[in-house]
Design an enzyme around this catalytic site. Structure first.
Site, PDB file in Angstrom:
ATOM      1  N   CYS A 145       1.030  -1.214   0.032  1.00  0.00           N
ATOM      2  CA  CYS A 145      -0.036   0.029   0.083  1.00  0.00           C
ATOM      3  C   CYS A 145       0.906   1.291  -0.257  1.00  0.00           C
ATOM      4  O   CYS A 145       0.837   2.304  -0.971  1.00  0.00           O
ATOM      5  CB  CYS A 145      -0.873   0.099   1.268  1.00  0.00           C
ATOM      6  SG  CYS A 145      -1.821   1.256   1.351  1.00  0.00           S
ATOM      7  N   GLU A 217      -4.129  -4.585  -3.854  1.00  0.00           N
ATOM      8  CA  GLU A 217      -4.126  -3.116  -3.839  1.00  0.00           C
ATOM      9  C   GLU A 217      -4.649  -3.024  -5.485  1.00  0.00           C
ATOM     10  O   GLU A 217      -5.615  -2.039  -5.588  1.00  0.00           O
ATOM     11  CB  GLU A 217      -2.644  -2.758  -4.023  1.00  0.00           C
ATOM     12  CG  GLU A 217      -2.239  -2.366  -2.526  1.00  0.00           C
ATOM     13  CD  GLU A 217      -2.886  -1.130  -1.809  1.00  0.00           C
ATOM     14  OE1 GLU A 217      -2.731   0.017  -2.629  1.00  0.00           O
ATOM     15  OE2 GLU A 217      -3.261  -1.428  -0.824  1.00  0.00           O
TER      16      GLU A 217
END
Length: 232
Positions: A145, A217
């Protein structure tokens, strides 16, 4: 190992995993949601959905960072994680509230946001790793992230900010900035150090966590693009 001129550079754990998951990384960078931020064409509805889902994601992400403070192997690493928790809770989430207010989303609406299915799955995985995984596995789950948002911000900033989409331009500046770069590099350094100290079974778990969260993600961008909600 890679060679630059006469310099020989040994690839770190994160280097190797990024190469292994290059297809996922490239797909994220080319995702229509990301490109829509870059050229200003992303619909406001999709950006609103992203912002509200990212808000509830960050609450759980902060909890995982707090567990990193508990599991950190030394005082310096504890301090880094404590600072990251403070930044999310008192800076990044406040920026989210400000963005959302400008978009017509009240704080009460934000607080009432329910996790979309992908968000719920992603944060549940992160919280599971935070609770039962090793420190190495936890930092490996958190890096995709941090690293991914800086890389996206950097790429979009290099192309140029959209002229008629001030919210998107501000978002790009936040993630392309020096602070975002510093945090991303520090997180990778902590992850690489954990990998150096890990045995093979922990390395395997770290690899699995890193690749899984890289996939999540990409799925998070798709969730926002699809305006994903739970079935009625």
């Amino acid at each position: 190992m890679c060679i630059r001129g006469n310099e020989v550079k040994t690839m770190t754990f994160c280097d190797r995993i990024e190469v292994e998951s290059l297809a996922q990384r490239e797909a994220m960078m080319r995702h229509p949601f990301v490109l829509g931020i870059g050229d200003g064409s992303l619909s406001e509805a999709r950006f609103k959905h992203f912002m509200t889902q990212d808000y509830v994601y960050l609450i759980d992400y902060a909890r995982c960072l707090a567990m990193g403070t508990v599991k950190a192997p030394d005082l310096g690493t504890m301090s880094w994680f404590a600072g990251a928790v403070d930044h999310i809770l008192n800076t990044e989430m406040e920026l989210h509230r400000s963005y959302c207010a400008d978009l017509g989303i009240s704080t009460n609406e934000l607080e009432a946001t329910r996790h979309a299915p992908t968000t719920y799955s992603y944060t549940s995985y992160l919280l599971r790793v935070a609770q039962i995984g090793s420190f190495g596995e936890l930092i490996a789950a958190l890096v995709p992230c941090i690293w991914g948002y800086w890389k996206v911000g950097e790429m979009l900033a290099d192309v140029g900010e959209p002229q008629d989409a001030p919210h998107y331009a501000e978002w790009i500046r936040m993630y392309a900035g020096d602070e975002s770069r510093t945090v991303a590099l520090e997180a990778r350094s902590i992850c690489d150090q954990a990998a150096e100290d890990a045995g093979q079974s922990e390395l395997d778990a770290m690899r699995e966590a890193y690749i899984t969260c890289t996939r999540y993600e990409r799925a998070f961008w798709q969730m926002a693009w699809d305006l994903e909600e739970w079935p009625a």
